[in-house]
Design an enzyme around this catalytic site. Sequence first.
Site, PDB file in Angstrom:
ATOM      1  N   LYS A   1      -4.553  -7.319 -10.744  1.00 46.43           N
ATOM      2  CA  LYS A   1      -5.500  -6.172 -11.137  1.00 46.43           C
ATOM      3  C   LYS A   1      -5.710  -6.169 -12.807  1.00 46.43           C
ATOM      4  O   LYS A   1      -4.424  -6.495 -13.507  1.00 46.43           O
ATOM      5  CB  LYS A   1      -4.860  -4.805 -10.649  1.00 46.43           C
TER       6      LYS A   1
ATOM      7  N   HIS B   1     -10.113  -4.531  -7.387  1.00 49.36           N
ATOM      8  CA  HIS B   1      -9.410  -5.155  -8.694  1.00 49.36           C
ATOM      9  C   HIS B   1     -10.534  -6.159  -9.203  1.00 49.36           C
ATOM     10  O   HIS B   1     -10.452  -6.061 -10.663  1.00 49.36           O
ATOM     11  CB  HIS B   1      -8.193  -5.736  -8.138  1.00 49.36           C
TER      12      HIS B   1
ATOM     13  N   GLU C   1      -0.966 -10.527  -6.230  1.00 50.64           N
ATOM     14  CA  GLU C   1      -2.331  -9.682  -6.314  1.00 50.64           C
ATOM     15  C   GLU C   1      -2.479  -9.376  -7.791  1.00 50.64           C
ATOM     16  O   GLU C   1      -1.580  -8.663  -8.322  1.00 50.64           O
ATOM     17  CB  GLU C   1      -2.071  -8.548  -5.374  1.00 50.64           C
TER      18      GLU C   1
ATOM     19  N   ASP D   1     -10.691   1.730  -4.366  1.00 50.97           N
ATOM     20  CA  ASP D   1      -9.958   1.705  -3.022  1.00 50.97           C
ATOM     21  C   ASP D   1     -11.024   2.334  -1.803  1.00 50.97           C
ATOM     22  O   ASP D   1     -10.180   3.075  -0.996  1.00 50.97           O
ATOM     23  CB  ASP D   1      -8.454   2.213  -2.658  1.00 50.97           C
TER      24      ASP D   1
ATOM     25  N   HIS E   1       4.932  -1.294   2.112  1.00 51.50           N
ATOM     26  CA  HIS E   1       6.069  -1.516   1.113  1.00 51.50           C
ATOM     27  C   HIS E   1       7.269  -1.005   1.618  1.00 51.50           C
ATOM     28  O   HIS E   1       7.458   0.091   2.553  1.00 51.50           O
ATOM     29  CB  HIS E   1       5.612  -0.469  -0.153  1.00 51.50           C
TER      30      HIS E   1
ATOM     31  N   ASP F   1      -6.841  -2.501   2.134  1.00 53.16           N
ATOM     32  CA  ASP F   1      -6.177  -1.751   1.205  1.00 53.16           C
ATOM     33  C   ASP F   1      -7.039  -0.664   0.666  1.00 53.16           C
ATOM     34  O   ASP F   1      -7.574  -0.791  -0.617  1.00 53.16           O
ATOM     35  CB  ASP F   1      -5.587  -2.691   0.293  1.00 53.16           C
TER      36      ASP F   1
ATOM     37  N   GLU G   1      -8.121  -8.688  -4.117  1.00 51.87           N
ATOM     38  CA  GLU G   1      -8.454  -7.355  -3.785  1.00 51.87           C
ATOM     39  C   GLU G   1     -10.006  -7.155  -4.233  1.00 51.87           C
ATOM     40  O   GLU G   1     -10.278  -7.457  -5.720  1.00 51.87           O
ATOM     41  CB  GLU G   1      -7.741  -6.256  -4.142  1.00 51.87           C
TER      42      GLU G   1
ATOM     43  N   ASP H   1      -7.182  -8.352   0.272  1.00 55.48           N
ATOM     44  CA  ASP H   1      -6.930  -6.816   0.369  1.00 55.48           C
ATOM     45  C   ASP H   1      -8.643  -6.442   0.481  1.00 55.48           C
ATOM     46  O   ASP H   1      -9.394  -6.655  -0.713  1.00 55.48           O
ATOM     47  CB  ASP H   1      -6.457  -5.946  -1.018  1.00 55.48           C
TER      48      ASP H   1
ATOM     49  N   MET I   1       2.270  -8.613   6.891  1.00 55.23           N
ATOM     50  CA  MET I   1       2.531  -8.562   5.420  1.00 55.23           C
ATOM     51  C   MET I   1       3.482  -7.491   5.184  1.00 55.23           C
ATOM     52  O   MET I   1       3.432  -6.565   5.782  1.00 55.23           O
ATOM     53  CB  MET I   1       1.259  -8.376   4.762  1.00 55.23           C
TER      54      MET I   1
ATOM     55  N   ASP J   1       7.319   2.553   2.049  1.00 49.31           N
ATOM     56  CA  ASP J   1       6.397   3.547   2.768  1.00 49.31           C
ATOM     57  C   ASP J   1       7.374   3.937   4.022  1.00 49.31           C
ATOM     58  O   ASP J   1       6.938   4.841   4.597  1.00 49.31           O
ATOM     59  CB  ASP J   1       5.469   2.546   3.226  1.00 49.31           C
TER      60      ASP J   1
ATOM     61  N   ASP K   1      -9.489   2.453  -9.950  1.00 51.27           N
ATOM     62  CA  ASP K   1      -9.442   1.874  -8.744  1.00 51.27           C
ATOM     63  C   ASP K   1      -9.652   2.780  -7.703  1.00 51.27           C
ATOM     64  O   ASP K   1      -9.033   3.737  -7.345  1.00 51.27           O
ATOM     65  CB  ASP K   1      -7.998   0.993  -8.447  1.00 51.27           C
TER      66      ASP K   1
HETATM   67  C1  DIG Z   1      -2.772  -2.265  -4.613  1.00 54.96           C
HETATM   68  O1  DIG Z   1      -3.676  -2.605  -4.670  1.00 54.96           O
HETATM   69  C2  DIG Z   1      -1.491  -3.016  -4.095  1.00 54.96           C
HETATM   70  C3  DIG Z   1      -0.385  -2.095  -3.554  1.00 54.96           C
HETATM   71  O2  DIG Z   1      -1.016  -1.178  -2.630  1.00 54.96           O
HETATM   72  C4  DIG Z   1       0.444  -3.001  -2.678  1.00 54.96           C
HETATM   73  O3  DIG Z   1       1.500  -3.634  -3.353  1.00 54.96           O
HETATM   74  C5  DIG Z   1      -0.639  -4.452  -2.435  1.00 54.96           C
HETATM   75  C6  DIG Z   1      -0.521  -4.844  -1.055  1.00 54.96           C
HETATM   76  O4  DIG Z   1      -1.776  -5.227  -0.336  1.00 54.96           O
HETATM   77  N1  DIG Z   1      -1.741  -3.783  -3.073  1.00 54.96           N
HETATM   78 MN    MN Z   2      -6.490  -1.005  -5.353  1.00 51.78          MN
HETATM   79 MN    MN Z   3      -4.115  -4.135  -2.984  1.00 44.18          MN
END
Ligand code: DIG
Ligand code: MN
Ligand code: MN
Length: 389
Positions: free
Chosen positions: A185, A222, A183, A259, A56, A289, A219, A247, A90, A59, A257
């Site tokens: 969620k 998600h 993406e 992760d 990001h 991710d 992802e 992801d 990315m 980051d 979430d």
């Molecule tokens: C969350 O799952 C999102 C953020 O971390 C980011 O914007 C995106 C990139 O993989 N995944």
């Molecule tokens: Mn996530």
């Molecule tokens: Mn993600």
Amino acid sequence: MQDAYTPRPEHRFTFGLWTVGNPGRDPFGDPVRATLTAPAIVELLAGIGAHGVNLHDEDLLPRDADAATRERITVDFEKALADHGLRVPMATTNLFSDPVFKDGAFTSNDPGVRAHALQRTMRAIELGVRLGAETYVFWGGREGVESHVSKDPLDAIRWFRDALNFLTHWCKDQGYDLKFALEAKPNEPRGDLFLPTTGAMLGFIETLDHKEMVGVNPEVAHERMAGLDFTHAVAQAWDAGKLFHIDLNDQAGPRYDQDLRFGSSDIKGAFHLVRFLEECGYDGPLHFDAHAYRTEDAAGVRDFAIGCMRTYRILADKAARMRADAEIQGILAEIRRDDPAVMPLLGAYTAERAAALRAHAFDTEALAARGMRYERLDQLVTELLLGIR
Ligand code: DIG
Ligand code: MN
Ligand code: MN
């Protein structure tokens, strides 16, 4: 330890700066690990065989950094990437941490916030392009509601579309060869997020001006939060030619979430995903991710990252073993055998085929009585995964 599953750059594994850089903060606890600099993260990832690192904007660059500081940090990052041979496949924008986006970025009720989100994203895209990113991810972490009376969902969809249309047109004017990956969620950190699943995103993409530039970044966690099968979501994206990024992580079903490290919760689901990705021909980045447990120190974070990649490599080997397993392939061939009597009835519509179909006499009792042998098939795959085949 070096073995057949040791990750190497050619395996296309990538991590976000925010993943191995996660300090272990959560909604109920303070950070437990020291903050790592971006160059230190690059060195860590290169040292364990990763292919690339994603980011990001925030980051890398502190939100309030002046131009000279931004440039210095970026140059230092570029040097670390060059020194360690890591790429940036990315990039994405943090449109969810800054309080200004508390009610959303592209879908905020406040037009000033919506406009600022565009400006913030344009700057972040310029950074991503400078670093060599090919894919730009949009995760709308604040694009949602708690109070459903506060926002008309049609306004939200329209505003999100306006933003993406503006940005795709702008990228084309700038000559940026970027693909956008949306993406989904279902919720968190907002009570309900708009466009909550990969399927919803696929439908939305079709309404965009430059839909050819826009795909999805599904992802694992998600889709699982929504109670959905992740591989089926990925398969639909692939079928639509829209699997632009992915992801990878893990999630123990519908809850917050998590992760988690790839394959650490649902190893069978991870196997079917790896088998699909390896066999459909997906050749994009394999992005994790995810982040280490809050219990872990710096060594544990390294264990986490290596574990993500090793599990993928091991499951890819299991998928190859399944393809070479005569008994499993024999059952699959039997399950999928064609029936010469009915094959002419299936296929593209013709008036002749419709007439033949209407006239055909089906022995539905015989069809219903057929045993499909899925129990034996699934047990064989389970035994393959458990290492006794
Ligand atoms: C969350 O799952 C999102 C953020 O971390 C980011 O914007 C995106 C990139 O993989 N995944
Ligand atoms: Mn996530
Ligand atoms: Mn993600």
